[in-house]
Design a protein around this motif. Structure first.
Motif, PDB file in Angstrom:
ATOM      1  N   PHE A  84      54.398  56.010  44.284  1.00 34.61           N
ATOM      2  CA  PHE A  84      53.487  55.829  43.360  1.00 34.61           C
ATOM      3  C   PHE A  84      52.286  55.923  44.091  1.00 34.61           C
ATOM      4  O   PHE A  84      52.388  55.704  45.582  1.00 34.61           O
ATOM      5  CB  PHE A  84      53.727  54.296  42.484  1.00 34.61           C
ATOM      6  N   THR A  85      50.917  56.266  43.181  1.00 34.41           N
ATOM      7  CA  THR A  85      49.672  56.342  43.206  1.00 34.41           C
ATOM      8  C   THR A  85      49.013  54.855  43.521  1.00 34.41           C
ATOM      9  O   THR A  85      49.767  53.690  43.525  1.00 34.41           O
ATOM     10  CB  THR A  85      48.379  56.402  41.932  1.00 34.41           C
ATOM     11  N   THR A  86      48.676  54.404  44.949  1.00 33.47           N
ATOM     12  CA  THR A  86      47.613  53.390  44.968  1.00 33.47           C
ATOM     13  C   THR A  86      47.393  52.412  43.742  1.00 33.47           C
ATOM     14  O   THR A  86      47.533  51.459  44.323  1.00 33.47           O
ATOM     15  CB  THR A  86      45.972  54.017  46.083  1.00 33.47           C
ATOM     16  N   ARG A  87      46.032  53.444  43.319  1.00 34.43           N
ATOM     17  CA  ARG A  87      46.101  52.004  42.293  1.00 34.43           C
ATOM     18  C   ARG A  87      47.860  51.021  41.182  1.00 34.43           C
ATOM     19  O   ARG A  87      46.626  49.814  41.239  1.00 34.43           O
ATOM     20  CB  ARG A  87      45.315  53.404  40.635  1.00 34.43           C
ATOM     21  N   GLN A  88      47.976  52.634  41.212  1.00 34.48           N
ATOM     22  CA  GLN A  88      49.513  51.748  40.295  1.00 34.48           C
ATOM     23  C   GLN A  88      50.586  50.712  41.089  1.00 34.48           C
ATOM     24  O   GLN A  88      50.932  49.735  41.086  1.00 34.48           O
ATOM     25  CB  GLN A  88      50.996  53.049  40.454  1.00 34.48           C
ATOM     26  N   MET A  89      50.361  51.108  43.008  1.00 34.54           N
ATOM     27  CA  MET A  89      51.168  50.175  43.439  1.00 34.54           C
ATOM     28  C   MET A  89      50.558  48.736  44.118  1.00 34.54           C
ATOM     29  O   MET A  89      50.779  47.746  43.863  1.00 34.54           O
ATOM     30  CB  MET A  89      51.260  50.955  45.652  1.00 34.54           C
ATOM     31  N   PHE A  90      48.725  48.788  43.796  1.00 37.47           N
ATOM     32  CA  PHE A  90      47.966  47.999  44.001  1.00 37.47           C
ATOM     33  C   PHE A  90      48.299  46.588  42.681  1.00 37.47           C
ATOM     34  O   PHE A  90      48.511  45.366  42.906  1.00 37.47           O
ATOM     35  CB  PHE A  90      46.848  47.643  44.616  1.00 37.47           C
ATOM     36  N   LEU A  91      47.745  47.113  41.433  1.00 32.08           N
ATOM     37  CA  LEU A  91      47.896  46.734  39.784  1.00 32.08           C
ATOM     38  C   LEU A  91      49.597  46.310  39.965  1.00 32.08           C
ATOM     39  O   LEU A  91      49.194  44.881  39.794  1.00 32.08           O
ATOM     40  CB  LEU A  91      47.148  47.448  38.882  1.00 32.08           C
ATOM     41  N   GLY A  92      50.438  46.663  39.991  1.00 35.02           N
ATOM     42  CA  GLY A  92      51.941  46.804  40.063  1.00 35.02           C
ATOM     43  C   GLY A  92      51.953  45.150  40.580  1.00 35.02           C
ATOM     44  O   GLY A  92      52.468  44.316  40.424  1.00 35.02           O
ATOM     45  N   ALA A  93      51.452  45.119  41.840  1.00 29.55           N
ATOM     46  CA  ALA A  93      52.055  44.159  43.003  1.00 29.55           C
ATOM     47  C   ALA A  93      50.950  42.992  42.460  1.00 29.55           C
ATOM     48  O   ALA A  93      51.568  41.633  42.400  1.00 29.55           O
ATOM     49  CB  ALA A  93      51.249  44.403  44.189  1.00 29.55           C
ATOM     50  N   MET A  94      49.630  43.218  42.010  1.00 29.64           N
ATOM     51  CA  MET A  94      48.645  41.784  41.665  1.00 29.64           C
ATOM     52  C   MET A  94      49.092  41.646  40.709  1.00 29.64           C
ATOM     53  O   MET A  94      49.562  40.159  40.355  1.00 29.64           O
ATOM     54  CB  MET A  94      46.461  42.575  41.748  1.00 29.64           C
ATOM     55  N   ILE A  95      49.352  42.234  39.420  1.00 26.40           N
ATOM     56  CA  ILE A  95      50.226  41.622  38.333  1.00 26.40           C
ATOM     57  C   ILE A  95      51.331  40.992  38.400  1.00 26.40           C
ATOM     58  O   ILE A  95      51.462  40.225  38.019  1.00 26.40           O
ATOM     59  CB  ILE A  95      51.018  42.874  37.423  1.00 26.40           C
ATOM     60  N   LEU A  96      52.768  41.562  39.609  1.00 28.76           N
ATOM     61  CA  LEU A  96      53.281  40.670  39.609  1.00 28.76           C
ATOM     62  C   LEU A  96      53.213  39.201  40.520  1.00 28.76           C
ATOM     63  O   LEU A  96      53.525  38.357  39.720  1.00 28.76           O
ATOM     64  CB  LEU A  96      54.020  41.398  40.506  1.00 28.76           C
ATOM     65  N   PHE A  97      52.203  39.250  41.232  1.00 31.83           N
ATOM     66  CA  PHE A  97      51.766  37.986  42.077  1.00 31.83           C
ATOM     67  C   PHE A  97      51.109  37.263  41.053  1.00 31.83           C
ATOM     68  O   PHE A  97      51.102  36.275  40.675  1.00 31.83           O
ATOM     69  CB  PHE A  97      50.907  38.664  42.644  1.00 31.83           C
ATOM     70  N   THR A  98      50.461  37.308  40.081  1.00 32.21           N
ATOM     71  CA  THR A  98      49.249  36.755  39.010  1.00 32.21           C
ATOM     72  C   THR A  98      50.909  35.736  38.035  1.00 32.21           C
ATOM     73  O   THR A  98      50.059  35.137  37.511  1.00 32.21           O
ATOM     74  CB  THR A  98      48.554  37.508  38.368  1.00 32.21           C
ATOM     75  N   LEU A  99      51.785  37.176  37.136  1.00 33.69           N
ATOM     76  CA  LEU A  99      52.286  36.355  36.380  1.00 33.69           C
ATOM     77  C   LEU A  99      53.788  35.433  37.413  1.00 33.69           C
ATOM     78  O   LEU A  99      53.844  34.221  36.592  1.00 33.69           O
ATOM     79  CB  LEU A  99      53.705  37.652  36.040  1.00 33.69           C
TER      80      LEU A  99
END
Length: 487
Positions: A84-99
């Motif tokens: 996965f791209t840098t954006r996909q990984m970081f945004l995925g990580a932050m979305i999971l954390f925020t959820l």
């Protein structure tokens, strides 16, 4: 090492036009709040036990599960960052954390709160490797020290202020506000990342080895769980839950290592250990982490149960050292860029040995100021060791090993943390019991508990000092590394 990796090596992204600073700021903001969350909840356990009507043994799962998930996920991240791209990984990580943060804030009972913590842990487990891998790709070796120092500020400062911030919030508000206040910052980090974060990594999509994922999960998960359980209130090294989990985890880890070494496309490329400084630094960091955890775990116990301070006061006593370490990390990073690792790591480990000895001398009459001073000295030593040593070791690796090197260091740091918690609590407990057995009839019963705890603390700190001495010996073998020529 493999066809995909070789192709990627010759077709790296052109990073000349990318603005590094906005990306670094984005990473720092996201990482700060995800790492802050690791220690923010611990001081609220007393309130949670009452509010959720569960035992301390049960409530400890809010920490154990977090450490367990992060320990399992980080090795797999070496594969994920290549898919996965840098954006996909970081945004995925932050979305999971925020959820997960929102689920925790709204949790009606313990099971939902635990589920929210696990979701948060998935975000944090993805966050750390993505952050370090992005820095390695984005900055040339001669500038990585300062960038990694900024990351060091986050990694050390965030958990340092967690207990103090938590105590301040809990004086006026209930435990749910620990999550309500973090949630908007998670949303803000997602927005900033969506605007400023660029793709900098190479997506090679290597083969997915399901068996390696299973072995990694059982191996690292079993070891982290086993050591974490050993430090629990109702567990010990003789508990079947502990030793059986460690045996199964150890066997799975050996099979995992064997599979990685024979595989043409390993999930976690252990050939990174063929780089001498990477191998040496990995051992050094584990040893230093063990010594550090002897202090980070034992001092709060000593302050609250020995000197009878409140949790908030104990947090305030430890705050100056955490802040000092955070602000020194960028400074030591710049010094590393200019002078290399030996100028920092050798004096740092020497100072650590001295301060560990000083901690063996504290007693029930030691003043707050003395403990603050000792803790500050220790955190200065840690800032001189951790990020310079890590950066130097990663600089030696070829670019195709970056995801693997960062995953290895983050995984072993997590495992060292779990081992450190259990090991030093066990050493403290053993010293405490021995003191009670030897002095039960000689000491005033009202003072026996505090004096026994003090003896146990000394017992653990002496072991921590031995770890620091081993680290000092290893530091003399460090050499400045250079980035290898890419094929």
């Amino acid at each position: 090492m493999n066809a995909a990796g070789g192709a990627a090596s010759s077709q790296h992204k052109d990073l000349g036009d990318i603005k590094r600073l906005p990306i670094l700021i984005t990473l720092v903001i996201g990482a700060f709040f995800s790492i802050l969350n690791e220690t923010l909840l611990n001081i609220a356990f007393v309130d949670l036990v009452k509010d959720l009507n569960v035992s301390y043994t049960t409530i400890q799962w809010l920490s154990t599960s977090y450490m367990l998930v992060v320990g399992i996920l980080i090795p797999i991240s070496a594969l994920l960052v290549q898919w996965f791209t840098t954006r996909q990984m970081f945004l995925g990580a932050m979305i999971l954390f925020t959820l997960g943060t929102l689920v925790c804030a709204l949790a009606p009972d313990f099971s939902v709160l635990l589920s929210g913590r696990i979701i948060q842990a998935f975000g944090t487990g993805l966050m750390l490797p993505v952050m370090m891998n992005t820095i390695l790709v984005l900055y040339p070796p001669e500038k990585r020290g300062a960038a990694m120092g900024s990351i060091g500020l986050v990694i050390m400062f965030a958990p340092a202020i967690g207990p103090t911030l938590s105590g301040l919030i809990l004086e006026s508000l209930d435990w749910r506000w620990l999550f309500y206040l973090v949630f908007p910052f998670g949303v803000l980090s997602i927005i900033i990342a969506a605007i400023y974060l660029k793709n900098v990594s190479d997506v090679t999509k290597p083969k997915v080895d399901i068996l390696s994922i299973i072995l990694s999960t059982i191996g690292f998960g079993g070891i982290v769980y086993g050591f974490s359980s050993a430090g629990g209130e109702n567990s010990g090294w003789s508990s079947p839950e502990v030793y059986l989990t460690l045996i199964v985890g150890g066997l799975a880890l050996l099979l995992f290592i064997w599979r990685q070494l024979i595989s043409k496309e390993p999930m976690l490329n252990l050939r990174a250990f063929l780089s001498p400084m990477f191998a040496l630094t990995t051992v050094l960091i584990i040893i230093v982490m063990m010594a550090m955890f002897s202090t980070l775990m034992l001092l709060p116990i000593f302050l609250q149960q020995g000197l009878m301070f409140t949790a908030f006061t104990a947090g305030l006593i430890l705050l100056p050292g955490g802040i000092l370490n955070g602000f020194l990390s960028p400074v030591t990073g710049k010094l590393f860029d200019k002078f290399g690792p030996r100028v920092l790591v050798i004096p740092g480990t020497a100072i650590l040995v001295v301060v560990m000895w000083l901690f063996t001398q504290i007693d029930l009459d030691t003043s707050k100021g003395t403990i603050i001073l000792y803790h500050c000295i220790m955190m200065v030593a840690i800032s001189m060791i951790m990020m310079p040593a890590q950066t130097n070791s990663l600089n030696e690796l070829p670019r195709k090993y970056y995801p693997h090197g960062t995953a290895i260091l983050n995984t072993l740091t997590q495992v060292a943390g779990a081992i450190g918690v259990a090991f030093f609590i066990s050493m403290m407990s053993a010293g405490t019991k021995d003191y009670v057995i030897e002095n039960a009839e000689k000491v005033d019963p009202e003072k026996l508990g505090a004096l026994a705890l003090n003896a146990g603390i000394h017992n653990a700190f002496y072991i921590g000092m031995i770890f620091a001495i081993v680290g000092l010996v290893l530091s003399f073998f460090l050499k400045r590394t250079k980035a290898p020529e890419e094929a």
